[in-house]
Design an enzyme around this catalytic site. Structure first.
Site, PDB file in Angstrom:
ATOM      1  N   CYS A  29     -10.280  -5.025   0.447  1.00  0.00           N
ATOM      2  CA  CYS A  29     -11.407  -4.074   0.486  1.00  0.00           C
ATOM      3  C   CYS A  29     -12.335  -4.334  -0.701  1.00  0.00           C
ATOM      4  O   CYS A  29     -12.000  -5.087  -1.628  1.00  0.00           O
ATOM      5  CB  CYS A  29     -10.879  -2.641   0.463  1.00  0.00           C
ATOM      6  SG  CYS A  29     -10.326  -2.094  -1.164  1.00  0.00           S
ATOM      7  N   ASN A  78       0.841  -1.202   0.000  1.00  0.00           N
ATOM      8  CA  ASN A  78       0.000   0.000   0.000  1.00  0.00           C
ATOM      9  C   ASN A  78       0.874   1.248   0.000  1.00  0.00           C
ATOM     10  O   ASN A  78       1.955   1.292   0.604  1.00  0.00           O
ATOM     11  CB  ASN A  78      -1.013  -0.022   1.148  1.00  0.00           C
ATOM     12  CG  ASN A  78      -0.436  -0.224   2.515  1.00  0.00           C
ATOM     13  OD1 ASN A  78       0.582  -0.882   2.686  1.00  0.00           O
ATOM     14  ND2 ASN A  78      -1.070   0.342   3.507  1.00  0.00           N
ATOM     15  N   GLU A 116      -3.034  -4.856  -2.959  1.00  0.00           N
ATOM     16  CA  GLU A 116      -3.540  -5.751  -4.016  1.00  0.00           C
ATOM     17  C   GLU A 116      -3.589  -5.002  -5.355  1.00  0.00           C
ATOM     18  O   GLU A 116      -3.243  -5.551  -6.402  1.00  0.00           O
ATOM     19  CB  GLU A 116      -4.953  -6.247  -3.680  1.00  0.00           C
ATOM     20  CG  GLU A 116      -5.048  -7.049  -2.404  1.00  0.00           C
ATOM     21  CD  GLU A 116      -5.341  -6.197  -1.175  1.00  0.00           C
ATOM     22  OE1 GLU A 116      -4.836  -5.052  -1.080  1.00  0.00           O
ATOM     23  OE2 GLU A 116      -6.071  -6.686  -0.303  1.00  0.00           O
ATOM     24  N   GLU A 119       0.259   5.357   0.525  1.00  0.00           N
ATOM     25  CA  GLU A 119      -0.678   6.416   0.919  1.00  0.00           C
ATOM     26  C   GLU A 119      -0.123   7.779   0.526  1.00  0.00           C
ATOM     27  O   GLU A 119       1.058   7.917   0.190  1.00  0.00           O
ATOM     28  CB  GLU A 119      -0.906   6.333   2.429  1.00  0.00           C
ATOM     29  CG  GLU A 119      -1.483   4.971   2.849  1.00  0.00           C
ATOM     30  CD  GLU A 119      -1.672   4.813   4.342  1.00  0.00           C
ATOM     31  OE1 GLU A 119      -1.159   5.653   5.125  1.00  0.00           O
ATOM     32  OE2 GLU A 119      -2.328   3.836   4.742  1.00  0.00           O
ATOM     33  N   CYS A 140     -10.869  -3.665  -4.142  1.00  0.00           N
ATOM     34  CA  CYS A 140      -9.865  -4.666  -4.543  1.00  0.00           C
ATOM     35  C   CYS A 140     -10.526  -5.989  -4.906  1.00  0.00           C
ATOM     36  O   CYS A 140     -10.032  -6.716  -5.768  1.00  0.00           O
ATOM     37  CB  CYS A 140      -8.838  -4.861  -3.437  1.00  0.00           C
ATOM     38  SG  CYS A 140      -7.663  -3.485  -3.356  1.00  0.00           S
TER      39      CYS A 140
HETATM   40  N1  THU Z   1      -5.208  -1.773   2.627  1.00  0.00           N
HETATM   41  C1  THU Z   1      -4.633  -2.582   1.699  1.00  0.00           C
HETATM   42  O1  THU Z   1      -3.577  -2.248   1.145  1.00  0.00           O
HETATM   43  N2  THU Z   1      -5.238  -3.741   1.408  1.00  0.00           N
HETATM   44  C2  THU Z   1      -6.342  -4.233   2.029  1.00  0.00           C
HETATM   45  O2  THU Z   1      -6.796  -5.328   1.701  1.00  0.00           O
HETATM   46  C3  THU Z   1      -6.980  -3.449   3.101  1.00  0.00           C
HETATM   47  C4  THU Z   1      -6.467  -2.070   3.271  1.00  0.00           C
HETATM   48  C5  THU Z   1      -4.506  -0.519   2.981  1.00  0.00           C
HETATM   49  C6  THU Z   1      -5.095   0.740   2.404  1.00  0.00           C
HETATM   50  C7  THU Z   1      -4.606   1.779   3.392  1.00  0.00           C
HETATM   51  O3  THU Z   1      -3.278   2.182   3.042  1.00  0.00           O
HETATM   52  C8  THU Z   1      -4.534   1.030   4.705  1.00  0.00           C
HETATM   53  O4  THU Z   1      -4.532  -0.355   4.377  1.00  0.00           O
HETATM   54  C9  THU Z   1      -5.674   1.305   5.646  1.00  0.00           C
HETATM   55  O5  THU Z   1      -6.897   1.181   5.026  1.00  0.00           O
END
Ligand code: THU
Length: 130
Positions: free
Chosen positions: A83, A39, A52, A41, A86
């Site tokens: 999520c 991830n 993902e 941000e 995804c």
């Molecule tokens: N996040 C993911 O990368 N994958 C998931 O399956 C759930 C959430 C990340 C997005 C964000 O950077 C952080 O987790 C909190 O939501």
């Protein structure tokens, strides 16, 4: 290295200063290639881009487009499910029976299929009258 270990390794590169929740994802394409994502941000959109989605983007950029297996890992009390967005992205590039292994850094795992994660999904056939 197995797929969970690959996801765990790339998770360390996650850029998550806002949530402080690092996620790693690894997928194998139907052609047998490995793609990784973490991830990422940013201050304007603190939810950023999911791990993902990153792995899928790497696969598409490399010219591959079918997923054979996926693993996702985070430091969480229970395996973290992808999520909603995804799930739709995974369903775009994976058959319903493709296994998604969700893992925690403590070693817990949960295995579900793409269809199990997104039952009744929207697909191209729903636009047949368009
Ligand atoms: N996040 C993911 O990368 N994958 C998931 O399956 C759930 C959430 C990340 C997005 C964000 O950077 C952080 O987790 C909190 O939501």
């Amino acid at each position: 290295m197995d797929l969970i270990a690959q996801a765990a390794a790339v998770r360390l590169n996650a850029y998550a200063p806002y949530s402080r929740f690092k996620v790693g994802a690894a997928l194998i394409s139907s052609d047998g290639n490995l793609y990784l994502g973490c991830n990422v941000e940013n201050v304007a959109y603190p939810e950023g881009t999911c791990a993902e989605a990153g792995a899928i983007a790497a696969m598409i950029a490399a010219g591959d487009n079918r997923i054979a297996e996926v693993a996702v890992i985070a430091d969480s009390p229970a395996p973290v499910p992808p999520c909603g967005g995804c799930r739709q992205k995974l369903a775009e590039f994976a058959d319903g029976d493709v296994v998604v292994t969700m893992a925690t850094t403590d070693g817990a795992t949960l295995r579900m299929t793409v269809a199990g994660l997104l039952p009744g999904r929207f697909d191209a056939s729903h636009m047949d009258n368009a």
